[in-house]
Design a protein around this motif. Sequence first.
Motif, short mmCIF file in Angstrom:
data_model
loop_
_atom_site.label_atom_id
_atom_site.label_comp_id
_atom_site.label_asym_id
_atom_site.label_seq_id
_atom_site.Cartn_x
_atom_site.Cartn_y
_atom_site.Cartn_z
N ILE A 1 0.84 -1.20 0.00
CA ILE A 1 0.00 0.00 0.00
C ILE A 1 0.87 1.25 0.00
O ILE A 1 0.67 2.16 -0.81
CB ILE A 1 -0.94 0.01 1.22
N GLY A 2 1.82 1.30 0.92
CA GLY A 2 2.70 2.46 0.99
C GLY A 2 3.48 2.68 -0.29
O GLY A 2 3.64 3.81 -0.76
N LYS A 3 3.97 1.59 -0.88
CA LYS A 3 4.72 1.71 -2.13
C LYS A 3 3.85 2.21 -3.27
O LYS A 3 4.27 3.02 -4.10
CB LYS A 3 5.34 0.35 -2.48
N ASP A 4 2.60 1.73 -3.31
CA ASP A 4 1.66 2.16 -4.34
C ASP A 4 1.39 3.66 -4.24
O ASP A 4 1.35 4.36 -5.26
CB ASP A 4 0.36 1.37 -4.19
N LEU A 5 1.21 4.15 -3.02
CA LEU A 5 0.84 5.55 -2.83
C LEU A 5 2.05 6.48 -2.87
O LEU A 5 1.93 7.63 -3.33
CB LEU A 5 0.11 5.72 -1.50
N LYS A 6 3.19 6.01 -2.44
CA LYS A 6 4.36 6.89 -2.37
C LYS A 6 4.82 7.32 -3.75
O LYS A 6 5.23 8.47 -3.95
CB LYS A 6 5.50 6.18 -1.64
N GLN A 7 4.72 6.43 -4.74
CA GLN A 7 5.23 6.77 -6.06
C GLN A 7 4.36 7.79 -6.79
O GLN A 7 4.78 8.35 -7.79
CB GLN A 7 5.41 5.52 -6.90
N VAL A 8 3.14 8.02 -6.31
CA VAL A 8 2.26 9.00 -6.96
C VAL A 8 1.94 10.17 -6.04
O VAL A 8 1.04 10.96 -6.31
CB VAL A 8 0.94 8.33 -7.42
N GLY B 1 3.83 13.16 -14.53
CA GLY B 1 4.27 12.00 -15.30
C GLY B 1 5.75 11.73 -15.11
O GLY B 1 6.17 10.57 -14.93
N LEU B 2 6.55 12.80 -15.14
CA LEU B 2 7.99 12.66 -14.93
C LEU B 2 8.28 12.09 -13.54
O LEU B 2 9.12 11.18 -13.37
CB LEU B 2 8.67 14.02 -15.09
N ASP B 3 7.56 12.60 -12.54
CA ASP B 3 7.77 12.14 -11.17
C ASP B 3 7.40 10.67 -11.01
O ASP B 3 8.11 9.91 -10.33
CB ASP B 3 6.95 13.01 -10.22
N MET B 4 6.31 10.25 -11.65
CA MET B 4 5.92 8.84 -11.56
C MET B 4 6.93 7.95 -12.26
O MET B 4 7.24 6.85 -11.79
CB MET B 4 4.52 8.65 -12.15
N TRP B 5 7.47 8.41 -13.39
CA TRP B 5 8.49 7.63 -14.11
C TRP B 5 9.76 7.46 -13.26
O TRP B 5 10.30 6.36 -13.16
CB TRP B 5 8.84 8.29 -15.43
N THR B 6 10.24 8.56 -12.64
CA THR B 6 11.47 8.44 -11.84
C THR B 6 11.24 7.56 -10.61
O THR B 6 12.13 6.81 -10.20
CB THR B 6 11.97 9.83 -11.40
N ASN B 7 10.02 7.63 -10.04
CA ASN B 7 9.71 6.74 -8.92
C ASN B 7 9.66 5.29 -9.37
O ASN B 7 10.15 4.39 -8.69
CB ASN B 7 8.37 7.15 -8.30
N GLU B 8 9.08 5.06 -10.55
CA GLU B 8 8.93 3.70 -11.04
C GLU B 8 10.28 3.09 -11.42
O GLU B 8 10.54 1.92 -11.15
CB GLU B 8 7.99 3.72 -12.26
N LEU B 9 11.14 3.90 -12.04
CA LEU B 9 12.41 3.38 -12.54
C LEU B 9 13.51 3.37 -11.48
O LEU B 9 14.32 2.44 -11.42
CB LEU B 9 12.87 4.21 -13.73
N PHE B 10 13.54 4.42 -10.64
CA PHE B 10 14.68 4.58 -9.73
C PHE B 10 14.28 4.63 -8.26
O PHE B 10 15.14 4.70 -7.38
CB PHE B 10 15.45 5.87 -10.08
N GLY B 11 12.97 4.63 -7.98
CA GLY B 11 12.54 4.67 -6.59
C GLY B 11 12.77 5.99 -5.90
O GLY B 11 12.91 6.04 -4.67
N LEU B 12 12.84 7.08 -6.66
CA LEU B 12 13.07 8.39 -6.05
C LEU B 12 12.25 9.45 -6.78
O LEU B 12 11.80 9.25 -7.91
CB LEU B 12 14.55 8.75 -6.06
N SER B 13 12.10 10.58 -6.11
CA SER B 13 11.37 11.70 -6.68
C SER B 13 12.27 12.91 -6.81
O SER B 13 13.07 13.20 -5.91
CB SER B 13 10.17 12.06 -5.81
#
Length: 549
Positions: free
Chosen positions: A376-383, A403-415
């Motif tokens: 749950i936390g991982k799902d919400l943190k990336q967006v 969109g950029l922020d979601m991509w960097t979270n998805e690929l690298f785990g950071l914002s």
Amino acid sequence: MSDVTRESMEYDVVIVGGGPAGLSAAIRLKQLDADLQVVLLEKGSEIGAHILSGAVLDPCGLDALIPDWKEKGAPLNTPVKEDNFYMLGEAGQIRIPNWPMPKLMNNHGNYIVSMGNVCRWMAEQAEELGVEIFPGMACSELVYGENGEVRGVVAGEFGKEADGSQGPGYEPGMELLGKYVFLSEGVRGSLAKEVMAKYDLSEGKDPQKFGIGMKEIWEIDPAKHKEGTVTHTMGWPLGGNAGGGSFIYHLENNQVYVGFVVHLNYENPYLFPYMEFQRFKHHPMVAELLEGGKRVAYGARAISEGGYQSMPKMVAPGVALLGCSVGMVNVPRIKGNHNAMLSGKAAAEAAVDAIKAGRSADELTSYETEVRSGPIGKDLKQVRNVKPMWSKWGMTASLAFGGLDMWTNELFGLSLFGTLSHGKSDAEATGKAARFEPIDYPKPDGKLSFDRLTNVAFSFTNHEESQPSHLQLKDPIEPVVYNLRNYAGPAQRYCPAGVYEFVEKDGEQQFVINFQNCVHCKTCDIKDPSQNIQWTVPQGGDGPNYPNM
């Protein structure tokens, strides 16, 4: 608490609310220990009667809870086949391609469902395991122990007169007590609100943010029906007046869900969310789909939108908040049911561990740890930044940077942006009427668009009229002397059911509450600028009776 004498019953776990979170908790408790005494209380006339959701369901929650749900006949009958995104203008639309979007925005593998029917099926699974389920049982009070812990709830109080006195058929209800109490009331539940205030659970958190979601079910021309098609839109008719958008989901039997969401942090008090929804259906793309069809149901519900940074502390002595009582909706995905199910599962596992260890009425800290650090936390943190970006920078910028922020979270785990704050509450965001011009809305045509009271009849809402109003005012003169003068009386517009109106009597304005119309959306409790309206539960079984929402 009242001084009424009541009988009591003891359980291991008492669950308030028969939505996906509460039912998941009930099922998991009995899966782990068949001997546990578990009771679930639902204020609707039946399980599913008060459930309203889009809904495209990510089945990951069901996969974790009931892996063989397909074999058991879960009503997930319409897999998503096509995913469309459009930006609307008044006379046309632009298709937004799917390829630049993060993978989390892909709906393939998900299902178009009636969450009311999913919950009805889940209730059957729970009862087969031995869960006691009581619909029509509104929980009107919390019961506290000697040390301030939550011990249970009062349920089933009936027969009060309009002035609050006990009528001739008064029934005091019962105290249902448990080692732990789970509150899964959905968005802005009255008991969860009390718990958050009593134990200061929101300290250090961003204010919760909300939207109002309105939905109609339509039966359309079979030639226009494309089962499994999911369409989302942004832009017209809201423009710069408010954030939000629409959804159109083609399920089975030539039916479509047509829905519209307005973020409740809008400033202009003249905005009329319900009429924005009705105007939306006259867009050429939507009108062409619906013409020749008929609307068969209507409903409305607030949506928690604050996400990761707005989740309060979820546990206090003897009690845990589940699902939308916490706020677990992934806003860009427009999905929260999967997280609600996972939260119920996690709370159940924490409670079973505690009970086996001989504990009760303490804080289930392992539940909160699992929510924040698990799926749950991982799902919400990336967006987490999409909603505050939209609120601060507008729709176009939020599309690009979000969109950029979601991509960097998805690929690298950071914002790149850290964690942005939401700022004001939705009530505080409302601007003074003097800064805005009234909005002229077209009159509904009775074919594609409808007035509120006509549509409310399609929510099959009913309240016993002799009971006290469940919509309570802290100060009865506040709506006229403050809200009407300063904000042009926004309650008469933000309510999607026509509950509130100002009428002139003997030369003076009076605030009228038609509580019989209430569809339990909670928007008034959220958006009222002076926070003067408190939503509480009516007697059990009252409210909407959604057939297929």
